[in-house]
Design an enzyme around this catalytic site. Structure first.
Site, mmCIF file in Angstrom:
data_model
loop_
_atom_site.group_PDB
_atom_site.id
_atom_site.type_symbol
_atom_site.label_atom_id
_atom_site.label_comp_id
_atom_site.label_asym_id
_atom_site.label_seq_id
_atom_site.Cartn_x
_atom_site.Cartn_y
_atom_site.Cartn_z
ATOM 1 N N HIS A 193 0.852 -1.192 0.000
ATOM 2 C CA HIS A 193 0.000 0.000 0.000
ATOM 3 C C HIS A 193 0.887 1.240 0.000
ATOM 4 O O HIS A 193 1.868 1.311 0.744
ATOM 5 C CB HIS A 193 -0.914 0.008 1.224
ATOM 6 C CG HIS A 193 -2.015 1.015 1.149
ATOM 7 N ND1 HIS A 193 -1.812 2.357 1.403
ATOM 8 C CD2 HIS A 193 -3.331 0.891 0.831
ATOM 9 C CE1 HIS A 193 -2.958 3.005 1.254
ATOM 10 N NE2 HIS A 193 -3.894 2.139 0.905
ATOM 11 N N GLU A 252 0.640 4.173 1.237
ATOM 12 C CA GLU A 252 0.818 4.833 2.534
ATOM 13 C C GLU A 252 1.871 4.111 3.372
ATOM 14 O O GLU A 252 2.719 4.748 4.010
ATOM 15 C CB GLU A 252 -0.505 4.878 3.301
ATOM 16 C CG GLU A 252 -0.388 5.581 4.654
ATOM 17 C CD GLU A 252 -1.638 5.461 5.493
ATOM 18 O OE1 GLU A 252 -1.511 5.172 6.693
ATOM 19 O OE2 GLU A 252 -2.744 5.656 4.946
ATOM 20 N N CYS A 255 -7.075 6.425 11.392
ATOM 21 C CA CYS A 255 -7.857 7.651 11.233
ATOM 22 C C CYS A 255 -9.289 7.423 11.709
ATOM 23 O O CYS A 255 -10.002 6.572 11.174
ATOM 24 C CB CYS A 255 -7.858 8.093 9.770
ATOM 25 S SG CYS A 255 -8.865 9.562 9.472
#
EC number: 1.17.7.4
Length: 325
Positions: free
Chosen positions: A126, A128, A230
């Site tokens: 990924h 990120e 998040c």
């Protein structure tokens, strides 16, 4: 048939909103081309819309050869090597890294500089996670499976080092704490019985704790964790669960590459087995909307944090025009 569009827990998160807005601004104001390193968002339909406006998507190999150009860094963030290459190739960077991701990158970098072994709960490929790992000189241990069922993920762990557990921002909260618990057991199993309670008790940390460690005021424990998921993303879970349960069928709209989309779709499907995943309205199938030849009573349309609201609206409108008339 009633068609309900979820406007509260679907559609772009703040980080993606900022990236899309910045891309549109730059495309309008620049006389030269605007490049984006990787898909600006994990939604094929939105990527095509922006490419039709002039955005050029490039991969790392193309980026490394690029010179004297404007490049957009997407919300996922990038490792330090990307910015070093920009300096050497005289590239102008428009950085739209999500503030939540930027904060996570800083946490990972500081802990790594303090000598901690970094374990990331996330997906190795990924973007990120690649960016976070770059803050750790690409030395982080990356674990996707919270049950520790893949030995290749845990083999690199050095059980003699101070260790910090953090997470990709879009991973699931329950999974993070399952991983933490399983790591506690794993670390305890690898140490002497006399050391288990004192040395291998995992402690949560805050930013102020990292600062205290850096200044020597208050040293950190050997094993620490920081929940970096998040909450704007994770808070959607319960809302989508209820939304899915309140409708006869669910049409979930997301890109095939969307990690968050897969997580949220699974939540919908657990709540409502009649949940269907599509990329856009062309994926709709007639048989979904009928029970014994009669139209279902309600259809819920929802999507991922990488799904634009305009696309959700298009899908809802198409269902109304085709099946609810």
């Amino acid at each position: 048939m009633k068609v309900h569009l979820d406007r509260t827990s679907s559609g772009f998160c703040i980080g993606v909103q900022g990236t899309i807005h910045l891309a549109e601004e730059k495309l309008e104001e620049l006389d030269s081309k605007l490049y984006c390193l990787g898909d600006i968002v994990h939604n094929e339909v939105e990527v095509k819309r922006l490419e039709d406006l002039g955005l050029i998507t490039i991969d790392n190999e193309e980026y490394n050869k690029l010179k004297h150009a404007h490049v957009l860094v997407r919300a996922h963030g990038e490792p330090p090597s990307t910015y070093k290459r920009a300096d050497s190739n005289e590239l102008s960077i428009t950085d739209s890294t999500c503030p939540v991701v930027s904060k996570l990158q800083r946490t990972a970098r500081l802990l790594f500089e303090l000598g901690f072994q970094i374990i990331i709960y996330g997906k190795k490929t990924h973007p990120e996670v690649i960016g976070i790992n770059g803050q750790c000189a690409d030395q982080a241990v990356i674990i996707k499976h919270a049950d520790l069922s893949v030995p290749e993920e845990t083999d690199p762990i050095d059980f003699t080092r101070q260790t910090a557990l953090i997470s990709q921002t879009t991973m699931d909260v329950p999974g993070f704490y399952i991983l933490k618990k399983n790591l506690e057991s794993l670390f305890a199993d690898r140490t002497d019985a006399a050391e288990q309670k004192s040395t291998h008790s995992w402690k949560t940390i805050r930013d102020i704790d990292i600062t205290a460690e850096m200044t020597g005021i208050c040293p950190l424990p050997d094993l620490v964790y920081k929940d970096t998921i998040c909450r704007q993303v994770s808070s959607r879970n319960a809302k989508l669960h209820d939304f899915a349960a309140a409708n006869d069928i669910i049409i979930f709209v997301a890109g095939k590459k969307s990690s968050n989309g897969q997580v949220l779709f699974n939540i919908c499907r657990e709540s409502n087995p009649r949940s269907y995943f599509i990329a856009d309205q062309t994926g709709l199938q007639d048989e979904w909307f009928y029970d014994n030849g009669r139209p279902v009573g309600s259809v819920g349309v929802c999507g991922a944090t990488s799904t634009p609201m305009w696309l959700l609206e298009n899908v809802a409108h198409s269902i109304e025009q085709t099946y609810a008339g």
